[in-house]
Design an enzyme around this catalytic site. Structure first.
Site, short mmCIF file in Angstrom:
data_model
loop_
_atom_site.label_atom_id
_atom_site.label_comp_id
_atom_site.label_asym_id
_atom_site.label_seq_id
_atom_site.Cartn_x
_atom_site.Cartn_y
_atom_site.Cartn_z
N GLU A 166 17.41 44.51 59.46
CA GLU A 166 18.23 43.61 58.77
C GLU A 166 17.54 42.16 58.80
O GLU A 166 17.11 41.51 59.77
CB GLU A 166 19.41 43.40 59.50
CG GLU A 166 20.53 42.57 58.84
CD GLU A 166 21.92 42.55 59.42
OE1 GLU A 166 22.53 41.39 59.08
OE2 GLU A 166 22.20 43.33 60.14
N GLU A 293 31.91 38.55 61.72
CA GLU A 293 31.51 39.55 60.61
C GLU A 293 31.90 40.71 60.92
O GLU A 293 31.00 41.85 60.65
CB GLU A 293 30.09 39.11 60.32
CG GLU A 293 29.67 37.63 59.81
CD GLU A 293 28.29 37.60 59.50
OE1 GLU A 293 28.00 36.85 58.64
OE2 GLU A 293 27.44 38.45 59.92
N LYS A 367 22.96 28.59 66.48
CA LYS A 367 22.46 28.51 65.66
C LYS A 367 21.92 27.00 65.16
O LYS A 367 22.75 26.17 65.62
CB LYS A 367 23.02 28.84 64.34
CG LYS A 367 23.13 30.46 64.23
CD LYS A 367 23.64 30.89 62.83
CE LYS A 367 23.44 32.36 62.86
NZ LYS A 367 23.55 33.00 61.59
N ASP A 372 24.19 28.84 58.46
CA ASP A 372 23.34 29.87 58.60
C ASP A 372 22.09 29.82 58.15
O ASP A 372 21.63 30.32 57.14
CB ASP A 372 24.05 31.12 57.80
CG ASP A 372 23.68 32.56 58.03
OD1 ASP A 372 22.90 32.75 59.21
OD2 ASP A 372 24.05 33.30 57.45
N GLU A 400 14.90 34.56 55.82
CA GLU A 400 16.27 35.01 55.09
C GLU A 400 16.37 34.32 53.92
O GLU A 400 16.62 34.63 52.71
CB GLU A 400 17.26 35.12 55.84
CG GLU A 400 18.55 35.85 55.25
CD GLU A 400 19.68 35.62 56.29
OE1 GLU A 400 20.84 35.99 55.49
OE2 GLU A 400 19.64 35.64 57.51
#
Length: 686
Positions: A166, A293, A367, A372, A400
């Site tokens: 992922e 999530e 984080k 994100d 990402e």
């Protein structure tokens, strides 16, 4: 003379290049003509092999293995293992070095001592000394004392057992394939070498989104294979962790609940943990994503995150294990019509009330920003907020939202901004770095974790220059005071060599790449202008009406999210003064974060003297031009780099330049049509 191999993209920064400078090689050869390792332990043997290999490759001859009473040489071992190290106590306090610190010292008679209180420190000292040789440093009068800033320096893999990763952009997993372990322990060993060379001491090998098959990694079905991988990492001083499924008592144990306060649930985890430690005595612990999530968690049962984390921590505590509990918890079913709900607030709102209620072997993984891993976010207010809880700063090495390793984006400057951010939690100087390490609150455990950017591609990272992010993260985790430039210089010299023009050009490319990427993508901190799902390429409204809470609120009048106390979501109030006041008003808010904190007209004047809309146009034109210029710079050193790596990088830079034009034209056209305001310079906008 021994056979010398050529460095390749597979070697990364451990491609020990033969030293062509005759004078320098002669000095090194004299000083490193022999070596002795005191004490036969697994880590000492690793250190011996690594130094023997490095010296042979760089100097052309292996060193002699003997104790030298007279003459030059390298002496390696822990303090107390031999009287050879006793004299160092008059210079260094070995008790202060802890479990991982070390010293590198050249004595008056020319011997070089690599010593520490533990074998782990000896291994790190050895790799540090190798780095000195690779970068051409003087070794005649070494007096180095190193202690890590962070006790935990971790890499998190988001690998699935089908072999996919992922957010992976460099091939498939090196651990898993077809729902089994690959069995490719040599590749994993090469990976462990690279991690240990930059003092990474922990790794989680599976995805935090734990699917049903991966849930079985903690069972007898897979523990023998997990133990083999753990053994490889152990020989390089790295502890293995596993991501777990919070609902495992139901999925694996047949219980009808995973309620953390039910005795049968805690009993199930106690038994499962005992089984793990039978196979892996130094198992690090569990990494947990819960209630986020659609992942299961304690909220299902009306329990808190502290209830869930502490139950697991109690199972691990007798064995020295720990729980790493991610703070990525938010409402992922948000109504885009509701402007009162703010995803940025979520982590702070969930975890601040629980400060001080977690066990000592729990670390909250936070984080770097409240959203994100966007190209530009403020630092999370949980750093400096939490005062009685162990913390980990979570970064994302894998790109990402920053080009997915098809674009070059050297992320160390971004991470430096986060680490150096002053929370003012205990007055000026209360940086995120101090909060994450535990020094701000006096906690004993803390550090950094980051999502891996490697896969089974031959060069590990897809883009050769993306190796600099992997290396840079690890160096910052050890010493957060290192500069972006220092780290890049080290990496360039170790990876490509120390020729002046080569270093200058690659350094320029790396250090400018983060700003360039930001210029042609998301402006002024607004973020999220990507294609949904895979997050690659421009789509301004891709997430604008979604459930994920990731909005820019652009209309014909202006753009940005109002997160002020006075008229918005109140997010600015989660920071300490004076940070909260700085972010609260457009007058004081930094330009680069303006649209993260405020909704403003396109004609709003920035501190740079430009309007918001003109900044959007200018930055996107500039970013695309500068992306194209990186190809020109790279081509200027074609004859200084091996053909394979030159071509690999050039292909990526060409793609990046083409894609930057796509970003430029889509973003500029969108806002030109939305605002109806023309570019001051009359450049072509579609």
């Amino acid at each position: 003379m021994a056979r010398i191999s050529s460095p390749s993209s597979y070697d990364c920064w451990l491609g020990y290049k033969f030293i062509d400078n005759n004078e320098l090689r002669k000095v090194y050869s004299e000083r490193c003509s022999s070596m002795v390792v005191i004490g036969k332990t697994e880590l000492n043997e690793t250190a011996r092999k690594e130094l023997m290999h490095a010296l042979t490759q760089m100097l052309g001859e292996p060193p002699q293995s003997e104790i030298l009473v007279q003459g030059l040489g390298i002496v390696i071992g822990t303090f107390g293992s031999s009287k050879l190290f006793d004299w160092l106590t008059s210079i260094y306090d070995f008790d202060e070095l802890g479990e991982e610190g070390y010293v590198i010292h050249t004595s008056d008679d020319g011997k070089i001592y690599l010593s520490a209180a533990t074998d782990q420190g000896v291994l790190y000292a050895t790799f540090h000394f190798i780095r000195l040789l690779q970068t051409g440093d003087c070794i005649k009068k070494l007096k180095i004392r190193e202690i890590p800033d962070n006790s935990l320096r971790m890499i998190d893999h988001w690998d699935n057992m089908d072999g996919s990763i992922e957010r992976g952009y460099a091939g498939n997993s090196i651990f898993f394939r077809d729902m089994q372990f690959t069995g490719e322990l040599d590749r994993i060993r090469d990976y462990a070498r690279l991690l240990a060379s930059v003092a990474i001491n922990a790794v989680a090998i599976n995805n935090v989104n734990v699917h049903s098959h991966e849930s079985k990694l903690i069972t007898e079905q897979f523990l023998p294979e997990v133990a083999k991988v753990a053994s490889v990492f152990r020989s390089y001083g790295i502890r293995l962790y596993l991501s777990i499924n919070f609902a495992s008592p139901m999925e694996l144990g047949g219980l009808d609940t995973a309620d953390p306060l039910m005795p049968e649930v805690s009993s199930w985890w106690n038994d499962a943990t005992k089984d793990i430690y039978r196979y892996i005595p130094d198992f690090g612990g569990f990494l947990v994503k819960a209630d986020s999530e659609f992942r299961p968690g304690p909220f299902t049962y009306g329990r808190t995150h502290a209830d869930g984390a502490n139950m697991l921590a109690d199972a691990l505590q007798p064995f020295g294990g720990e729980v790493i509990w991610r703070c990525f918890v938010y409402n992922c079913m948000q109504d885009w019509r509701d402007r009162t709900t703010d995803r940025a607030r979520a982590a702070y709102d969930h975890f601040m009330p629980l400060d001080g209620t977690f066990r000592d072997n729990v670390l909250l993984q936070i984080k770097n920003g409240p959203m994100d891993f966007q190209v530009r976010e403020p630092a999370s207010p949980l750093f400096g907020g939490l005062k009685r809880t162990n913390q980990l700063l979570e970064l994302q090495i894998t790109q990402e939202y920053t080009g997915q390793q098809r674009h070059l984006c050297y992320l160390v400057p971004q991470w430096k901004q986060v680490l150096d951010f002053d929370t003012y939690a205990q007055g000026e100087g209360s940086t995120v770095s101090k909060a994450a390490s535990g020094t701000l609150s006096g906690r004993k455990r803390g550090g950094l974790a980051a999502v891996a950017n490697i896969g089974n591609d031959a060069n590990w990272t897809g883009h050769v220059l993306a190796q600099a992010n992997w290396y840079g993260y690890a160096r910052l985790a050890w010493n957060s005071s290192l500069s972006s430039e220092q780290i890049a210089q080290e990496w360039i010299r170790m990876t490509f060599g120390s020729e002046d023009e080569l270093e200058r050009v690659i350094l320029e490319i790396l250090l400018s790449s983060y700003e360039i990427y930001e210029q042609y993508t998301s402006p002024l901190g607004v973020g999220w202008m990507v294609e949904p799902g895979h997050h690659y390429g421009p789509n301004i409204d891709g997430y604008e009406y979604s459930k994920w809470g990731t909005y820019h609120y652009a209309d014909c009048n202006g753009i940005g999210v109002d997160r002020s106390m006075q008229s918005g979501t109140g997010y600015t109030g989660q920071y300490h003064s004076p940070v909260s006041q700085i972010f609260e008003t457009t007058e004081h808010c930094p330009d680069e974060l303006l649209l993260f904190f405020h909704h403003v007209p396109y004609t709003h004047m920035l501190k740079s003297g430009k309007t918001v809309i003109q900044h959007i146009y200018d930055s996107h034109f500039s970013g695309a031009d500068r992306a194209a210029n990186m190809i020109v710079l790279w081509d200027s050193i074609e004859n200084k780099i091996d053909r394979d790596r030159y071509q690999q990088v050039r292909e990526r830079l060409i793609h990046q330049a083409e894609h930057a034009l796509e970003w430029r034209d889509i973003v500029n056209t969108y806002f030109n049509r939305k605002s109806g305001i023309s570019d001051d310079y009359g450049r072509h906008i579609y």
